[in-house]
Scaffold this motif. Sequence first.
Motif, PDB file in Angstrom:
ATOM      1  N   VAL A  48     -51.056  10.944  37.619  1.00  0.00           N
ATOM      2  CA  VAL A  48     -51.270  12.015  38.587  1.00  0.00           C
ATOM      3  C   VAL A  48     -52.610  11.736  39.243  1.00  0.00           C
ATOM      4  N   ALA A  49     -52.621  11.671  40.570  1.00  0.00           N
ATOM      5  CA  ALA A  49     -53.843  11.374  41.304  1.00  0.00           C
ATOM      6  C   ALA A  49     -54.044  12.435  42.379  1.00  0.00           C
ATOM      7  N   ALA A  50     -55.200  13.087  42.368  1.00  0.00           N
ATOM      8  CA  ALA A  50     -55.537  14.101  43.364  1.00  0.00           C
ATOM      9  C   ALA A  50     -56.724  13.603  44.179  1.00  0.00           C
ATOM     10  N   HIS A  51     -56.603  13.681  45.509  1.00  0.00           N
ATOM     11  CA  HIS A  51     -57.633  13.175  46.403  1.00  0.00           C
ATOM     12  C   HIS A  51     -57.973  14.212  47.461  1.00  0.00           C
ATOM     13  N   ASP A  52     -59.251  14.464  47.630  1.00  0.00           N
ATOM     14  CA  ASP A  52     -59.747  15.316  48.706  1.00  0.00           C
ATOM     15  C   ASP A  52     -59.794  14.467  49.966  1.00  0.00           C
ATOM     16  N   VAL A  53     -59.035  14.838  50.970  1.00  0.00           N
ATOM     17  CA  VAL A  53     -58.948  14.028  52.187  1.00  0.00           C
ATOM     18  C   VAL A  53     -59.427  14.756  53.434  1.00  0.00           C
ATOM     19  N   GLY A  54     -60.031  15.937  53.282  1.00  0.00           N
ATOM     20  CA  GLY A  54     -60.410  16.691  54.473  1.00  0.00           C
ATOM     21  C   GLY A  54     -59.160  17.308  55.069  1.00  0.00           C
ATOM     22  N   LYS A  55     -58.701  16.777  56.184  1.00  0.00           N
ATOM     23  CA  LYS A  55     -57.458  17.209  56.825  1.00  0.00           C
ATOM     24  C   LYS A  55     -56.523  16.008  56.896  1.00  0.00           C
ATOM     25  N   ALA A  56     -55.343  16.125  56.307  1.00  0.00           N
ATOM     26  CA  ALA A  56     -54.367  15.034  56.335  1.00  0.00           C
ATOM     27  C   ALA A  56     -53.579  15.103  57.633  1.00  0.00           C
ATOM     28  N   VAL A  57     -53.820  14.167  58.521  1.00  0.00           N
ATOM     29  CA  VAL A  57     -53.094  14.130  59.786  1.00  0.00           C
ATOM     30  C   VAL A  57     -51.638  13.744  59.533  1.00  0.00           C
ATOM     31  N   PRO A 103     -49.632  13.537  56.135  1.00  0.00           N
ATOM     32  CA  PRO A 103     -49.638  13.667  54.677  1.00  0.00           C
ATOM     33  C   PRO A 103     -48.796  12.627  53.945  1.00  0.00           C
ATOM     34  N   LEU A 104     -47.656  12.233  54.492  1.00  0.00           N
ATOM     35  CA  LEU A 104     -46.813  11.237  53.832  1.00  0.00           C
ATOM     36  C   LEU A 104     -47.529   9.889  53.754  1.00  0.00           C
ATOM     37  N   SER A 105     -48.223   9.534  54.813  1.00  0.00           N
ATOM     38  CA  SER A 105     -48.990   8.289  54.817  1.00  0.00           C
ATOM     39  C   SER A 105     -50.129   8.352  53.802  1.00  0.00           C
ATOM     40  N   VAL A 106     -50.794   9.493  53.705  1.00  0.00           N
ATOM     41  CA  VAL A 106     -51.880   9.654  52.730  1.00  0.00           C
ATOM     42  C   VAL A 106     -51.340   9.521  51.311  1.00  0.00           C
ATOM     43  N   GLU A 107     -50.184  10.120  51.036  1.00  0.00           N
ATOM     44  CA  GLU A 107     -49.572   9.972  49.710  1.00  0.00           C
ATOM     45  C   GLU A 107     -49.295   8.508  49.396  1.00  0.00           C
ATOM     46  N   GLY A 108     -48.814   7.769  50.378  1.00  0.00           N
ATOM     47  CA  GLY A 108     -48.569   6.347  50.182  1.00  0.00           C
ATOM     48  C   GLY A 108     -49.845   5.582  49.885  1.00  0.00           C
ATOM     49  N   GLN A 109     -50.947   5.931  50.558  1.00  0.00           N
ATOM     50  CA  GLN A 109     -52.230   5.297  50.293  1.00  0.00           C
ATOM     51  C   GLN A 109     -52.697   5.599  48.867  1.00  0.00           C
ATOM     52  N   ILE A 110     -52.504   6.831  48.440  1.00  0.00           N
ATOM     53  CA  ILE A 110     -52.908   7.212  47.081  1.00  0.00           C
ATOM     54  C   ILE A 110     -52.089   6.426  46.058  1.00  0.00           C
ATOM     55  N   GLU A 111     -50.772   6.398  46.237  1.00  0.00           N
ATOM     56  CA  GLU A 111     -49.913   5.673  45.290  1.00  0.00           C
ATOM     57  C   GLU A 111     -50.264   4.186  45.260  1.00  0.00           C
ATOM     58  N   GLY A 112     -50.447   3.591  46.415  1.00  0.00           N
ATOM     59  CA  GLY A 112     -50.818   2.178  46.476  1.00  0.00           C
ATOM     60  C   GLY A 112     -52.163   1.915  45.818  1.00  0.00           C
ATOM     61  N   GLY A 113     -53.107   2.818  46.028  1.00  0.00           N
ATOM     62  CA  GLY A 113     -54.422   2.670  45.415  1.00  0.00           C
ATOM     63  C   GLY A 113     -54.377   2.784  43.900  1.00  0.00           C
ATOM     64  N   VAL A 114     -53.522   3.660  43.389  1.00  0.00           N
ATOM     65  CA  VAL A 114     -53.369   3.794  41.942  1.00  0.00           C
ATOM     66  C   VAL A 114     -52.883   2.469  41.350  1.00  0.00           C
ATOM     67  N   VAL A 115     -51.870   1.896  41.953  1.00  0.00           N
ATOM     68  CA  VAL A 115     -51.312   0.644  41.439  1.00  0.00           C
ATOM     69  C   VAL A 115     -52.326  -0.492  41.574  1.00  0.00           C
ATOM     70  N   GLY A 139     -60.830  21.611  57.835  1.00  0.00           N
ATOM     71  CA  GLY A 139     -61.584  20.374  57.644  1.00  0.00           C
ATOM     72  C   GLY A 139     -61.257  19.321  58.684  1.00  0.00           C
ATOM     73  N   ARG A 140     -62.150  18.368  58.823  1.00  0.00           N
ATOM     74  CA  ARG A 140     -61.925  17.248  59.731  1.00  0.00           C
ATOM     75  C   ARG A 140     -61.198  16.140  58.977  1.00  0.00           C
ATOM     76  N   PRO A 141     -60.404  15.371  59.684  1.00  0.00           N
ATOM     77  CA  PRO A 141     -59.716  14.259  59.013  1.00  0.00           C
ATOM     78  C   PRO A 141     -60.705  13.206  58.533  1.00  0.00           C
ATOM     79  N   HIS A 142     -60.478  12.699  57.336  1.00  0.00           N
ATOM     80  CA  HIS A 142     -61.238  11.575  56.813  1.00  0.00           C
ATOM     81  C   HIS A 142     -60.394  10.340  57.042  1.00  0.00           C
ATOM     82  N   ARG A 143     -61.034   9.217  57.172  1.00  0.00           N
ATOM     83  CA  ARG A 143     -60.286   7.958  57.210  1.00  0.00           C
ATOM     84  C   ARG A 143     -59.931   7.646  55.765  1.00  0.00           C
ATOM     85  N   HIS A 144     -58.691   7.892  55.390  1.00  0.00           N
ATOM     86  CA  HIS A 144     -58.316   7.752  53.986  1.00  0.00           C
ATOM     87  C   HIS A 144     -57.967   6.314  53.690  1.00  0.00           C
ATOM     88  N   ARG A 145     -58.751   5.726  52.814  1.00  0.00           N
ATOM     89  CA  ARG A 145     -58.487   4.373  52.331  1.00  0.00           C
ATOM     90  C   ARG A 145     -58.567   4.409  50.815  1.00  0.00           C
TER      91      ARG A 145
END
Length: 125
Positions: free
Chosen positions: A28-37, A39-51, A99-105
């Motif tokens: 389970v990974a929780a990430h503060d992203v500001g504003k998710a422009v 959200p599905l793409s942000v979830e993919g980034q989180i999952e990829g980052g976990v792996v 919140g403002r969008p963060h560049r989620h990486r």
Amino acid sequence: NPVSHVAYGYATQMCILDRETGRIKKMVAAHDVGKAVNPLSVEGQIEGGVVMSMGFALTEKYPIDENCKPTAKYGTLGLFRANQIPPEIQAIVVEKPGGRPHRHRRDHLHPHRSGYRRRLLPAHR
């Protein structure tokens, strides 16, 4: 001239282990992203980052010589294979109202690698 950047954010992860095998059952990974422009793409980034961080901490090796030239073949680097990925990765996108969008990486996942090494490495080998 070197260019520096600063990223602000918060990420946390919880790992659920299978007591019998010592393998990861769920992440389970929780990430503060500001504003998710997107959200599905942000979830993919989180999952990829976990792996990626799990592979980096638990199995990957990238040997180089004194000139920083790789000395191993791609197939021997220890990259995670599909059957090593946890069966379930739950990505939680935490947004700040107004919140403002963060560049989620995946940059802010690096601190989790040391946690993987301390807690999971003995059971994962």
